[in-house]
Write an enzyme that holds these catalytic residues in place. Structure first.
Site, PDB file in Angstrom:
ATOM      1  CD  GLU A 179      -2.766   1.335   2.476  1.00 39.04           C
ATOM      2  OE1 GLU A 179      -2.691   0.450   3.354  1.00 39.04           O
ATOM      3  OE2 GLU A 179      -3.552   2.281   2.551  1.00 39.04           O
ATOM      4  CE  LYS A 224      -6.057  -0.146   1.827  1.00 38.30           C
ATOM      5  NZ  LYS A 224      -6.715  -0.748   2.992  1.00 38.30           N
TER       6      LYS A 224
HETATM    7  P1  13P Z   1      -9.330   4.278   4.223  1.00 38.01           P
HETATM    8  O1  13P Z   1     -10.165   3.513   3.229  1.00 38.01           O
HETATM    9  O2  13P Z   1     -10.134   4.912   5.334  1.00 38.01           O
HETATM   10  O3  13P Z   1      -8.367   5.205   3.553  1.00 38.01           O
HETATM   11  O4  13P Z   1      -8.474   3.209   5.002  1.00 38.01           O
HETATM   12  C1  13P Z   1      -7.889   2.161   4.316  1.00 38.01           C
HETATM   13  C2  13P Z   1      -6.613   1.799   4.940  1.00 38.01           C
HETATM   14  O5  13P Z   1      -6.393   0.653   5.280  1.00 38.01           O
HETATM   15  C3  13P Z   1      -5.606   2.850   5.100  1.00 38.01           C
HETATM   16  O6  13P Z   1      -4.373   2.277   5.375  1.00 38.01           O
END
Ligand code: 13P
Length: 343
Positions: A179, A224
């Site tokens: 991510e 992600k």
């Molecule tokens: P949000 O969808 O609230 O951005 O959170 C997702 C997430 O795991 C952030 O690290």
């Protein structure tokens, strides 16, 4: 269930399903509880997560995986059933946030690098033992045009850490969610959508170069990313169609087709916007990977409000969660519509 990384990754992006990001750290869940006037105690955190994980229809039909925080991975429902067990029974994969947060990057004011690599091999072994089959690590890239951010150092350092984390996960039999988040709601957040595109393209290219260096199996990971959106304080906001088109274009230019799935973060978008954007991308068709959701706020906000910390409100909160899970499940198949939001 199969223990092959490729099979776990496929299960995490099963058709019409997505990931519930319920991995708020103790500090972040405090911010959420503050909005509804609920005290941040271990038991309230447990009760809130139990409300989500026992929402049978939402969990069975629309949720393929749940990201947990360390404390939550070890908790049990009021009747003694471990949360990990409840999640598995719903046909979803239990996952764990393993990063230790974004910390100031020495020498680069205003920028961060995510920490948590030291001792990660040992922690992953324990998480595997506790039932986690995927993990998450979030690198944070902020755009601040006045200060010339991000720096290439920040992008490089975060990409390197993400790739080292991903390699350790795969060694442990755990699918890494990689991510790299380009923030839409950072301290400045005044950048336009084109700048978000350029910085996200740069970030993803750097991340995939590092993943290659670390010999990470692309078929056994999930990406992600953020969507391509303007900063929340930008003077020109974008149409949903523009967001969908630019996001798909950016991902096609940077993400190898060997990656089985891309599960977006919501990042501060409203819950309906997050569904609409995902829907438009899937409706456009001709995509080399599955596109789905891994939302935190966009799945939970309405349920959190409806719950308000009261046991009596659990059915209403679960109905709110089901609605968002269903809307996003439909969006993951390109079958969402505004009318269904009203229904
Ligand atoms: P949000 O969808 O609230 O951005 O959170 C997702 C997430 O795991 C952030 O690290």
């Amino acid at each position: 269930m199969s223990e092959r990384l490729e099979d776990i990754a496929e299960a995490m992006v099963a058709s019409g399903q997505g990931i519930l990001a319920a991995d708020e750290s103790t500090g972040t869940i405090k911010k959420r509880f503050d909005q509804i006037g609920v005290e941040n105690t271990e038991d309230n955190r447990r009760a809130y997560r139990e409300m989500l994980f026992s929402a049978d229809e939402a969990m069975n039909d629309y949720i393929s995986g749940v990201i947990l925080f360390d404390e939550t991975l070890r908790q049990k429902a009021a009747d003694g059933t471990p949360f990990v067990e409840m999640i598995r029974k719903a046909g979803a994969v239990p996952g764990i946030k393993v990063d230790k947060g974004a910390k100031p990057l020495a020498g680069f004011p205003g920028e961060t690098v995510t920490e948590g690599l030291d001792g990660l091999r040992e922690r992953l072994a324990e998480y595997h033992e506790l039932g986690a089959r995927f993990a998450k690590w979030r690198g944070v890239i902020d755009i601040n045009e006045e200060d010339g951010l991000p720096s290439s150092t920040c992008i490089q350092a975060n990409a390197h850490a993400l790739a080292r984390y991903a390699a350790l996960c795969q060694e442990a039999g755990i699918v890494p969610i990689v991510e790299p988040e380009v923030l839409m709601d950072g301290p400045s957040a005044s950048h336009d959508i084109e700048t978000c595109y350029e910085v996200t393209e740069w970030t993803l290219n750097t991340v995939f170069a590092e993943l290659f260096q670390m010999d990470v199996l692309l078929e056994g990971m999930i990406l992600k990313p953020n969507m391509i959106v303007p900063g929340k304080n930008a003077s020109f906001q974008a149409s949903a169609e523009e967001v969908a088109e630019l996001t798909v274009r950016c991902l096609k230019a940077t993400v190898p087709a060997a990656v089985p799935g891309i599960a977006f973060l919501s990042g501060g978008q409203s819950d309906v916007q997050a569904s609409e954007h995902l829907h438009l991308m899937n409706a456009s068709g001709n995509l080399p990977w599955t596109l789905t959701f891994s939302y935190g706020r966009a799945l939970q906000q309405s349920a959190l409000k409806a719950w308000g910390g009261k046991g009596d409100n659990v059915p209403a909160a679960q109905a709110a969660f089901l609605h968002r899970a269903k809307m996003n499940g439909l969006a993951a198949r390109g079958a969402w519509s505004k009318d269904l939001e009203q229904a």
